[in-house]
Design a protein around this motif. Structure first.
Motif, PDB file in Angstrom:
ATOM      1  N   VAL A  86     -11.411  14.828  -3.022  1.00 39.57           N
ATOM      2  CA  VAL A  86     -10.490  15.902  -3.224  1.00 39.57           C
ATOM      3  C   VAL A  86      -9.106  15.184  -3.824  1.00 39.57           C
ATOM      4  O   VAL A  86      -8.921  13.963  -3.521  1.00 39.57           O
ATOM      5  CB  VAL A  86     -10.139  16.676  -2.066  1.00 39.57           C
ATOM      6  CG1 VAL A  86     -11.395  17.338  -1.618  1.00 39.57           C
ATOM      7  CG2 VAL A  86      -9.390  15.925  -1.098  1.00 39.57           C
ATOM      8  N   LEU A  87      -8.546  15.832  -4.630  1.00 41.77           N
ATOM      9  CA  LEU A  87      -7.229  15.646  -4.965  1.00 41.77           C
ATOM     10  C   LEU A  87      -5.963  16.142  -4.373  1.00 41.77           C
ATOM     11  O   LEU A  87      -5.967  17.413  -3.991  1.00 41.77           O
ATOM     12  CB  LEU A  87      -6.900  15.741  -6.357  1.00 41.77           C
ATOM     13  CG  LEU A  87      -5.670  15.693  -7.058  1.00 41.77           C
ATOM     14  CD1 LEU A  87      -4.973  14.241  -6.990  1.00 41.77           C
ATOM     15  CD2 LEU A  87      -5.519  16.092  -8.454  1.00 41.77           C
ATOM     16  N   MET A  88      -5.416  15.481  -3.756  1.00 39.18           N
ATOM     17  CA  MET A  88      -4.090  16.058  -2.510  1.00 39.18           C
ATOM     18  C   MET A  88      -2.876  15.440  -3.408  1.00 39.18           C
ATOM     19  O   MET A  88      -2.798  14.168  -3.643  1.00 39.18           O
ATOM     20  CB  MET A  88      -3.917  15.702  -1.400  1.00 39.18           C
ATOM     21  CG  MET A  88      -3.041  16.059  -0.443  1.00 39.18           C
ATOM     22  SD  MET A  88      -3.246  15.559   1.309  1.00 39.18           S
ATOM     23  CE  MET A  88      -2.271  16.894   2.104  1.00 39.18           C
ATOM     24  N   MET A  89      -2.008  16.336  -3.821  1.00 39.53           N
ATOM     25  CA  MET A  89      -0.812  16.101  -4.549  1.00 39.53           C
ATOM     26  C   MET A  89       0.403  16.673  -3.775  1.00 39.53           C
ATOM     27  O   MET A  89       0.519  17.668  -3.240  1.00 39.53           O
ATOM     28  CB  MET A  89      -0.989  16.326  -5.787  1.00 39.53           C
ATOM     29  CG  MET A  89      -1.118  17.936  -6.227  1.00 39.53           C
ATOM     30  SD  MET A  89      -1.306  18.251  -7.940  1.00 39.53           S
ATOM     31  CE  MET A  89       0.581  18.209  -8.348  1.00 39.53           C
ATOM     32  N   SER A 136       0.845  20.159  -1.841  1.00 37.51           N
ATOM     33  CA  SER A 136       1.486  19.996  -0.664  1.00 37.51           C
ATOM     34  C   SER A 136       2.835  19.397  -0.730  1.00 37.51           C
ATOM     35  O   SER A 136       3.528  19.559  -2.036  1.00 37.51           O
ATOM     36  CB  SER A 136       0.605  19.579   0.446  1.00 37.51           C
ATOM     37  OG  SER A 136       1.322  19.868   1.624  1.00 37.51           O
ATOM     38  N   HIS A 137       3.255  18.770   0.214  1.00 37.11           N
ATOM     39  CA  HIS A 137       4.678  18.064   0.349  1.00 37.11           C
ATOM     40  C   HIS A 137       4.279  16.790   0.701  1.00 37.11           C
ATOM     41  O   HIS A 137       3.472  16.187   1.346  1.00 37.11           O
ATOM     42  CB  HIS A 137       5.509  18.699   1.407  1.00 37.11           C
ATOM     43  CG  HIS A 137       5.520  20.319   1.164  1.00 37.11           C
ATOM     44  ND1 HIS A 137       6.595  20.912   0.345  1.00 37.11           N
ATOM     45  CD2 HIS A 137       4.456  21.367   1.565  1.00 37.11           C
ATOM     46  CE1 HIS A 137       6.491  22.152   0.450  1.00 37.11           C
ATOM     47  NE2 HIS A 137       5.366  22.550   0.928  1.00 37.11           N
ATOM     48  N   GLN A 138       5.388  15.852   0.308  1.00 34.13           N
ATOM     49  CA  GLN A 138       5.331  14.485   0.828  1.00 34.13           C
ATOM     50  C   GLN A 138       5.143  14.122   2.131  1.00 34.13           C
ATOM     51  O   GLN A 138       4.174  13.469   2.393  1.00 34.13           O
ATOM     52  CB  GLN A 138       6.631  13.817   0.357  1.00 34.13           C
ATOM     53  CG  GLN A 138       6.939  12.472   0.932  1.00 34.13           C
ATOM     54  CD  GLN A 138       7.564  12.228   2.129  1.00 34.13           C
ATOM     55  OE1 GLN A 138       8.382  12.750   2.653  1.00 34.13           O
ATOM     56  NE2 GLN A 138       6.644  11.428   3.139  1.00 34.13           N
ATOM     57  N   VAL A 139       5.573  15.038   3.136  1.00 29.63           N
ATOM     58  CA  VAL A 139       5.340  14.836   4.602  1.00 29.63           C
ATOM     59  C   VAL A 139       3.786  14.922   4.948  1.00 29.63           C
ATOM     60  O   VAL A 139       3.555  14.289   5.708  1.00 29.63           O
ATOM     61  CB  VAL A 139       6.215  15.715   5.552  1.00 29.63           C
ATOM     62  CG1 VAL A 139       7.749  15.143   5.389  1.00 29.63           C
ATOM     63  CG2 VAL A 139       6.117  17.038   5.212  1.00 29.63           C
ATOM     64  N   ASN A 140       3.281  16.043   4.168  1.00 28.08           N
ATOM     65  CA  ASN A 140       1.945  16.382   4.434  1.00 28.08           C
ATOM     66  C   ASN A 140       1.001  15.325   3.855  1.00 28.08           C
ATOM     67  O   ASN A 140       0.305  14.590   4.444  1.00 28.08           O
ATOM     68  CB  ASN A 140       1.621  17.755   3.919  1.00 28.08           C
ATOM     69  CG  ASN A 140       2.390  18.702   4.506  1.00 28.08           C
ATOM     70  OD1 ASN A 140       3.660  18.713   4.102  1.00 28.08           O
ATOM     71  ND2 ASN A 140       1.761  19.533   5.238  1.00 28.08           N
ATOM     72  N   VAL A 161       0.520   7.425   2.378  1.00 29.16           N
ATOM     73  CA  VAL A 161       0.908   7.220   1.026  1.00 29.16           C
ATOM     74  C   VAL A 161       2.094   8.159   0.860  1.00 29.16           C
ATOM     75  O   VAL A 161       2.243   9.153   1.153  1.00 29.16           O
ATOM     76  CB  VAL A 161       0.029   7.509  -0.019  1.00 29.16           C
ATOM     77  CG1 VAL A 161       0.606   7.294  -1.425  1.00 29.16           C
ATOM     78  CG2 VAL A 161      -1.396   6.534   0.026  1.00 29.16           C
ATOM     79  N   PHE A 162       3.264   7.374   0.370  1.00 32.56           N
ATOM     80  CA  PHE A 162       4.443   8.077   0.216  1.00 32.56           C
ATOM     81  C   PHE A 162       4.568   8.534  -1.375  1.00 32.56           C
ATOM     82  O   PHE A 162       5.116   7.544  -2.279  1.00 32.56           O
ATOM     83  CB  PHE A 162       5.919   7.286   0.569  1.00 32.56           C
ATOM     84  CG  PHE A 162       7.209   8.094   0.539  1.00 32.56           C
ATOM     85  CD1 PHE A 162       7.688   8.413   1.527  1.00 32.56           C
ATOM     86  CD2 PHE A 162       7.710   8.488  -0.636  1.00 32.56           C
ATOM     87  CE1 PHE A 162       8.962   9.157   1.640  1.00 32.56           C
ATOM     88  CE2 PHE A 162       9.008   9.196  -0.722  1.00 32.56           C
ATOM     89  CZ  PHE A 162       9.432   9.710   0.535  1.00 32.56           C
ATOM     90  N   PRO A 163       4.158   9.653  -1.586  1.00 32.73           N
ATOM     91  CA  PRO A 163       3.969   9.975  -3.136  1.00 32.73           C
ATOM     92  C   PRO A 163       5.295  10.483  -3.655  1.00 32.73           C
ATOM     93  O   PRO A 163       6.081  10.978  -3.167  1.00 32.73           O
ATOM     94  CB  PRO A 163       3.003  11.117  -3.136  1.00 32.73           C
ATOM     95  CG  PRO A 163       3.322  12.006  -1.695  1.00 32.73           C
ATOM     96  CD  PRO A 163       3.746  10.727  -0.845  1.00 32.73           C
TER      97      PRO A 163
END
Length: 188
Positions: free
Chosen positions: A36-39, A149-153, A160-162
């Motif tokens: 899956v791609l989580m962004m 979603s969000h950075q924290v999620n 990873v800190f996206p």
């Protein structure tokens, strides 16, 4: 050219080829339903949300700016160039995430409260992370899956800190410590 410099250039070239091969395998896994791609949502300047935040009122939230909208739109051609023409898109209910998901142009967007931000204790990070894992693992086979979603999620699940508009391709099934196959974003 001295031998040391030539050796370093060869090593860098080999590492670059291995990195490209790993990213290509990640895209294949995403297309085939093995990932899956989580962004993180596209650019919405600032941090957190203003006082008086209401999930049902975009006027009380930090929203995408014109750069962020352009970033979100860039995902459609980026994904298509990697063989993904449509996807099952799931999003946090925050307006900046829903707008990112819609601007991508990959298909219908479904709200998933488990993807909502828990920055400033607006939710329960551990519970929401476990819910996200369970929801993803319960999905039937089908088109590629994108989670906005969000950075924290993203950080809570992957470590990873996206950056804004950056995603991670994660191997399935999702685990509490998932395998990150690649970090991706348009223009990267």
């Amino acid at each position: 050219m001295n031998v040391l410099v030539m050796g370093l250039l060869m090593l860098l070239s080999l590492l670059s080829l291995q990195s490209e091969a790993a990213e290509n395998e990640a895209w294949t896994a995403l297309r085939e339903g093995r990932a899956v791609l989580m962004m993180r949502h596209a650019l919405a300047p600032g941090t957190g949300d203003p006082g008086g935040f209401d999930v049902d009122d975009c006027g009380t939230q930090r929203n995408l700016n014109s750069v962020g909208r352009g970033q979100a739109r860039s995902w459609g051609p980026f994904l298509e160039s990697r063989g993904i023409k449509e996807a099952r898109v799931f999003s946090s209910q925050w307006c900046r995430c829903m707008d990112t998901a819609r601007e991508m142009g990959m298909g219908e967007v479904t709200e998933w409260p488990a993807l909502n931000s828990f920055f400033r204790n607006r939710g329960d990070g551990d519970t929401q992370t476990r819910q996200t894992i369970a929801l993803v693992n319960e999905l039937e086979p089908g088109a590629a899956v994108i989670l906005v979603s969000h950075q924290v999620n993203v950080t809570a699940l992957t470590g990873v800190f996206p950056a804004s508009n950056e995603g991670v391709i994660l191997a399935l099934p999702l685990l509490e410590n998932p395998t990150v196959l690649a970090r991706v974003s348009p223009g990267r």
